[in-house]
Design a protein around this motif. Structure first.
Motif, mmCIF file in Angstrom:
data_model
loop_
_atom_site.group_PDB
_atom_site.id
_atom_site.type_symbol
_atom_site.label_atom_id
_atom_site.label_comp_id
_atom_site.label_asym_id
_atom_site.label_seq_id
_atom_site.Cartn_x
_atom_site.Cartn_y
_atom_site.Cartn_z
ATOM 1 N N GLY A 135 0.708 -1.144 -0.065
ATOM 2 C CA GLY A 135 -0.227 -0.054 -0.065
ATOM 3 C C GLY A 135 0.797 1.354 0.089
ATOM 4 N N ASN A 136 0.146 2.391 -0.086
ATOM 5 C CA ASN A 136 0.806 3.760 0.120
ATOM 6 C C ASN A 136 1.667 3.977 -1.184
ATOM 7 O OD1 ASN A 136 -0.737 4.501 2.542
ATOM 8 N ND2 ASN A 136 0.961 3.572 3.672
ATOM 9 N N SER A 138 3.470 5.537 -4.377
ATOM 10 C CA SER A 138 3.579 6.863 -4.936
ATOM 11 C C SER A 138 3.094 6.699 -6.295
ATOM 12 C CB SER A 138 5.113 7.046 -4.945
ATOM 13 O OG SER A 138 5.713 6.489 -6.123
ATOM 14 N N ALA A 139 3.090 8.048 -6.735
ATOM 15 C CA ALA A 139 2.486 8.123 -8.263
ATOM 16 C C ALA A 139 3.288 7.299 -9.173
ATOM 17 C CB ALA A 139 2.225 9.729 -8.614
ATOM 18 N N ALA A 142 2.733 3.616 -8.573
ATOM 19 C CA ALA A 142 1.525 3.091 -9.267
ATOM 20 C C ALA A 142 1.596 2.909 -10.821
ATOM 21 C CB ALA A 142 0.444 3.965 -8.611
ATOM 22 N N SER A 169 -7.353 1.289 -8.131
ATOM 23 C CA SER A 169 -7.374 1.989 -6.785
ATOM 24 C C SER A 169 -6.032 2.711 -6.455
ATOM 25 C CB SER A 169 -7.597 0.918 -5.483
ATOM 26 O OG SER A 169 -7.523 1.638 -4.247
ATOM 27 N N ALA A 170 -5.082 2.144 -6.900
ATOM 28 C CA ALA A 170 -3.757 2.851 -6.494
ATOM 29 C C ALA A 170 -3.630 3.978 -7.532
ATOM 30 C CB ALA A 170 -2.602 1.941 -6.664
ATOM 31 N N LYS A 172 -6.059 5.764 -9.019
ATOM 32 C CA LYS A 172 -7.083 6.910 -8.604
ATOM 33 C C LYS A 172 -6.476 7.674 -7.493
ATOM 34 C CE LYS A 172 -11.289 4.624 -10.564
ATOM 35 N NZ LYS A 172 -12.609 4.306 -10.111
ATOM 36 N N ASP A 173 -6.274 7.040 -6.359
ATOM 37 C CA ASP A 173 -5.406 7.526 -5.287
ATOM 38 C C ASP A 173 -4.359 8.738 -5.812
ATOM 39 O OD1 ASP A 173 -7.192 6.165 -3.578
ATOM 40 O OD2 ASP A 173 -5.571 4.662 -2.995
ATOM 41 N N GLN A 174 -3.644 8.419 -6.820
ATOM 42 C CA GLN A 174 -2.416 9.108 -7.024
ATOM 43 C C GLN A 174 -2.666 9.883 -8.226
ATOM 44 O OE1 GLN A 174 0.427 9.944 -5.431
ATOM 45 N NE2 GLN A 174 -0.077 8.544 -3.523
ATOM 46 N N ASP A 176 -3.874 12.707 -9.145
ATOM 47 C CA ASP A 176 -3.532 14.112 -9.205
ATOM 48 C C ASP A 176 -2.034 14.483 -9.058
ATOM 49 O OD1 ASP A 176 -6.070 14.595 -9.180
ATOM 50 O OD2 ASP A 176 -6.449 14.737 -7.067
ATOM 51 N N ASN A 177 -1.116 13.544 -8.795
ATOM 52 C CA ASN A 177 0.058 13.578 -8.573
ATOM 53 C C ASN A 177 1.069 13.120 -9.714
ATOM 54 O OD1 ASN A 177 0.021 14.761 -5.765
ATOM 55 N ND2 ASN A 177 -0.338 12.606 -5.250
#
Length: 389
Positions: A135-136, A138-139, A142, A169-170, A172-174, A176-177
């Protein structure tokens, strides 16, 4: 007696010195690029890679990356080499000498060819799964995971819904970066993995449009992914057009070739774009590699681009192209030339048709079918050609 089995410090120092010297030689050889030449005839580089193979167990990350990139570029596909490179990357990551994104970069380089063993691809898939479970991401991580997964799925039947959900999911989370490099990796991986989720294309487009002074090489790959999936709004393709027109004069021959191949496939090109690409292509033609020359001319033929200077140059180098090792690309050039039969020099077109007649048995069936349809469409299909195809 135990000391006989302990390798002294100077042994490793000598090995490292030999490694550094050999790697320097490899860099010199690759820098001396022989334009419009047959890479596979260059014996020095394969020999140097073979010598470097014995030093992989002590290679630093940059050397692993460089050797793999060079092996790919010069067609030295060696599963034994790739396996050792991957094992060394995992060792460096385990010892915390490199991060997981660096191990993923090495893995993605290995996967760029279509020959890694099933076992090696399964190992890389395991690395991607472990990264997602940790998890967690980075852009960059991912995007690299998505690229690696796509490259594996392209070659195998290892499609995994759990991994795909984790990747979505990864991303979508990143998203924006994501920078242009991340978008390049993610769109390519997403395209070739054939993951069914159209909402990601909307996110990729939104983030691409936010990039200021976008790297044109990255954009060429991003746009290729959009073209392959037949997605992208008019706003997106206008963004691509503006970037091409303003930046193409400084682009590499690889990027020029990719854009012409792209515009051959999608109905988003125009004379303004083609003129800008032509000027960039002609200005550096003496340094353009043979593959890229064939591919770019094929693109101009496919869009029926009219330019006396361009097609004079094509006629001048056509014999060399036909004699090159890129025979399937010549077959595609024949198919594309049918749309330019009244634009290129008559002698050039006859040369390509005669090539078709002489080598029709070697043509890929899908390319033969395209040629047959295009000859019929342009009313050039003769009984002789129909019989051959």
């Amino acid at each position: 007696m135990r000391s006989l089995f302990i390798r002294p410090i100077f042994y490793f120092s000598a090995k490292a010195k030999d490694l550094n010297s050999l790697y320097a030689v490899l860099n010199q050889q690759t820098a001396q690029k022989e334009y419009k030449s047959n890479y596979l005839e260059q014996k020095e580089i394969p020999d140097t890679i073979w010598q470097l193979k014995q030093y992989i167990q002590i290679m630093p990350y940059e050397y692993l990356k460089g050797v793999t990139e060079t092996a790919n570029k010069f067609g030295q596909y060696d599963d034994g080499l790739y396996s050792k490179v991957y094992d060394r990357a995992i060792e460096l990551m385990t010892n915390k000498e490199i991060k997981i994104n660096q191990a993923l970069k090495v893995a993605d380089l290995i996967l760029q060819n279509e020959l890694p063993s099933q076992k090696l691809q399964q190992n890389i898939l395991g690395l991607i799964k472990a990264a997602l479970q940790h998890g967690n991401l980075s852009a960059e991580q991912a995007a690299l995971c998505l690229l690696g997964y796509g490259q594996i799925i392209r070659n195998t039947n290892l499609k995994n819904k759990e991994i795909e959900n984790g990747l979505i999911s990864a991303v979508k989370d990143q998203i924006d970066n994501f920078n242009s490099s991340d978008l390049r990796h993610a769109t390519l991986g997403f395209s070739i993995a054939r993951i069914e989720n159209n909402s990601l294309w909307e996110l990729f487009q939104r983030q691409t449009l936010l990039q200021k002074n976008i790297n044109l090489e990255d954009l060429s790959r991003i746009a290729t992914g959009f073209a392959a999936e037949q997605v992208g709004s008019q706003e997106f393709w206008k963004f691509v057009e503006d970037a091409v027109v303003s930046q193409i004069k400084n682009a590499s021959d690889d990027t020029i070739s990719i854009f012409m191949s792209l515009y051959k496939q999608v109905n988003h090109g125009n004379d303004k774009i083609f003129k800008a690409i032509e000027q960039a292509f002609l200005s550096q033609y003496d340094k353009v590699g043979m593959y890229n020359a064939i591919s770019t001319f094929s693109g101009f033929a496919g869009v029926s681009y009219s330019s006396s200077k361009l097609w004079e140059l094509f006629q001048f180098d056509l014999d060399s192209m036909i004699k090159s090792e890129f025979q399937q690309d010549i077959q595609l050039l024949v198919a594309d030339s049918i749309y330019a039969y009244n634009i290129m020099q008559k002698e050039s077109y006859l040369t390509l048709i005669n090539y078709l007649k002489a080598h029709h048995a070697d043509f890929h069936p899908a390319i033969k079918q395209i040629i047959l349809e295009r000859l019929d469409e342009t009313e050039q299909l003769t009984p002789e050609l129909e019989a051959l195809l």
